[in-house]
Design an enzyme around this catalytic site. Structure first.
Site, PDB file in Angstrom:
ATOM      1  NE  ARG A  26      18.136 -23.766  11.861  1.00 28.39           N
ATOM      2  CZ  ARG A  26      18.490 -24.987  11.443  1.00 28.39           C
ATOM      3  NH1 ARG A  26      19.912 -25.064  11.052  1.00 28.39           N
ATOM      4  NH2 ARG A  26      17.703 -25.749  11.068  1.00 28.39           N
ATOM      5  NE  ARG A  68       7.439 -26.140   7.926  1.00 25.16           N
ATOM      6  CZ  ARG A  68       8.554 -25.192   7.708  1.00 25.16           C
ATOM      7  NH1 ARG A  68       9.131 -24.865   8.716  1.00 25.16           N
ATOM      8  NH2 ARG A  68       8.914 -24.795   6.571  1.00 25.16           N
ATOM      9  CE  LYS A 112       8.976 -26.457  16.411  1.00 29.31           C
ATOM     10  NZ  LYS A 112       9.456 -26.923  14.911  1.00 29.31           N
TER      11      LYS A 112
HETATM   12  C1  BTN Z   1       7.178 -28.866  13.137  1.00 26.21           C
HETATM   13  O1  BTN Z   1       7.399 -27.926  13.948  1.00 26.21           O
HETATM   14  O2  BTN Z   1       7.958 -29.343  12.338  1.00 26.21           O
HETATM   15  C2  BTN Z   1       5.843 -29.326  12.934  1.00 26.21           C
HETATM   16  C3  BTN Z   1       5.477 -30.113  14.146  1.00 26.21           C
HETATM   17  C4  BTN Z   1       3.910 -30.676  14.094  1.00 26.21           C
HETATM   18  C5  BTN Z   1       3.565 -31.722  15.116  1.00 26.21           C
HETATM   19  C6  BTN Z   1       2.023 -32.093  15.269  1.00 26.21           C
HETATM   20  S1  BTN Z   1       1.646 -32.999  16.765  1.00 26.21           S
HETATM   21  C7  BTN Z   1       0.050 -33.369  16.151  1.00 26.21           C
HETATM   22  C8  BTN Z   1       0.129 -33.404  14.609  1.00 26.21           C
HETATM   23  N1  BTN Z   1       0.410 -34.665  14.426  1.00 26.21           N
HETATM   24  C9  BTN Z   1       1.636 -34.984  13.744  1.00 26.21           C
HETATM   25  O3  BTN Z   1       2.067 -36.069  13.358  1.00 26.21           O
HETATM   26  N2  BTN Z   1       2.153 -34.040  13.532  1.00 26.21           N
HETATM   27  C10 BTN Z   1       1.426 -32.742  14.104  1.00 26.21           C
END
Ligand code: BTN
Length: 302
Positions: free
Chosen positions: A299, A98, A163
């Site tokens: 946070r 994100r 996390k």
């Molecule tokens: C976050 O916490 O910011 C979201 C992370 C999401 C990661 C997953 S891995 C599979 C899918 N492909 C990506 O490029 N991103 C999501």
């Protein structure tokens, strides 16, 4: 290994270097060869296909060794059929998170996958969808762990403040026409020290928490749970799943800080979410304010 594969010793050496660049730990033992201190539990397309087709029905599964991003792969191949399409990768070269961040994991050391579905209702009816995805994933993981995994608004998977996983939901379509939804999930299963060092926040992986099943069983259960949750979301909207999200909320009652992309912030007590999945922040004299997901991050206020 050189004999087995009919290649030179230097080719084996180069392959080992490449595997380490993918985050795999390899020990070289003088006079003997190479050793994997942590064996990889590879994903098995036969097992996953059997489990998913018997429980989901109209599903297509694509399993890749290495891809840039499973979300991007599905977004580049959106189709107008009504089924579920799933893309998994053992390794991503450009995993996205994100707010423009990247998602790091080691080859075979995480679960990185995406699920695509089409919603006839259009984007306007998708409020709360990204929270619902977190509910489906967390409930499945919690069946296989001795400690409870919670959610941090909007959809991070956390244990305490560490996390464990993240979810990236991307939508393509019109406001009131059909919309394509891609839900990408990244989970830390075994995060080696070299990958951990590159991540700028407190993290945890499923192995240190005592995961009781292998990656294949866990992935199949998460996908089935996610699919069931999405089916309920189509019927009931977010309001039907709000109580379940709130039961998983790891930050409820805590004093938090909401950060906006422009650097400004506001503080208050996190008091849950409304019927559309917006965060409710009790600002004291200022009353309770509502905040939509998007670009915000939360946070603990210290
Ligand atoms: C976050 O916490 O910011 C979201 C992370 C999401 C990661 C997953 S891995 C599979 C899918 N492909 C990506 O490029 N991103 C999501």
């Amino acid at each position: 290994m050189a004999r087995e594969f009919g290649v030179s010793r230097s080719s084996v050496f180069n392959a080992m270097e490449q595997a380490q660049a993918f985050g795999v730990r390899i020990q070289a033992v003088r006079g003997k060869g190479y050793r994997l201190p942590h064996a990889i539990d590879w994903l098995d397309s036969g097992f996953l296909n059997r489990r998913l087709t018997s429980l989901i029905g109209n599903v297509e599964l694509y399993l890749h060794s290495s891809l840039d991003s499973t979300n991007t792969w599905l977004l580049d191949r959106l189709e107008d059929n009504p089924g579920t399409r799933i893309c998994c990768a053992e390794h991503q070269t450009g995993g996205r998170g994100r707010r423009g961040r990247s998602w790091r994991s080691a080859l075979g050391g995480g679960l990185t996958f995406s699920l695509a579905q089409r919603f006839e209702t259009g984007m306007a009816a998708l409020a709360g969808l990204s929270l619902v995805a977190g509910v489906g994933v967390a409930q499945a993981i919690n069946r296989h762990l001795p400690v409870p995994v919670g959610l941090k608004w909007p959809n991070d998977l956390v244990v305490g403040v560490r996390k464990l996983g993240g979810i990236l939901v991307e939508v393509r379509g019109d406001l009131d026409g059909a919309a394509h939804v891609v839900i990408g999930v990244g989970l830390n299963v075994h995060l080696p020290a070299n990958v951990r060092e590159d991540i700028e926040q407190a993290v945890v992986d499923l192995e240190e928490l005592g995961l009781s099943v292998g990656r294949n069983v866990l992935l199949a259960d998460i996908l089935i749970s996610l699919h069931e949750t999405l089916t309920r979301f189509r019927r009931e909207g977010f309001s039907g799943l709000r109580d379940e999200w709130q039961a998983l909320d790891a930050y409820r009652g805590k004093t938090v800080k909401l950060l906006r992309p422009d650097g400004s912030s506001l503080s208050g007590i996190e008091v849950g979410v409304d019927e559309a999945g917006s965060l409710l922040l009790d600002e004291g004299a200022g009353g309770v304010s509502r905040h939509l997901g998007g670009e915000l991050s939360m946070r603990l206020a210290i």
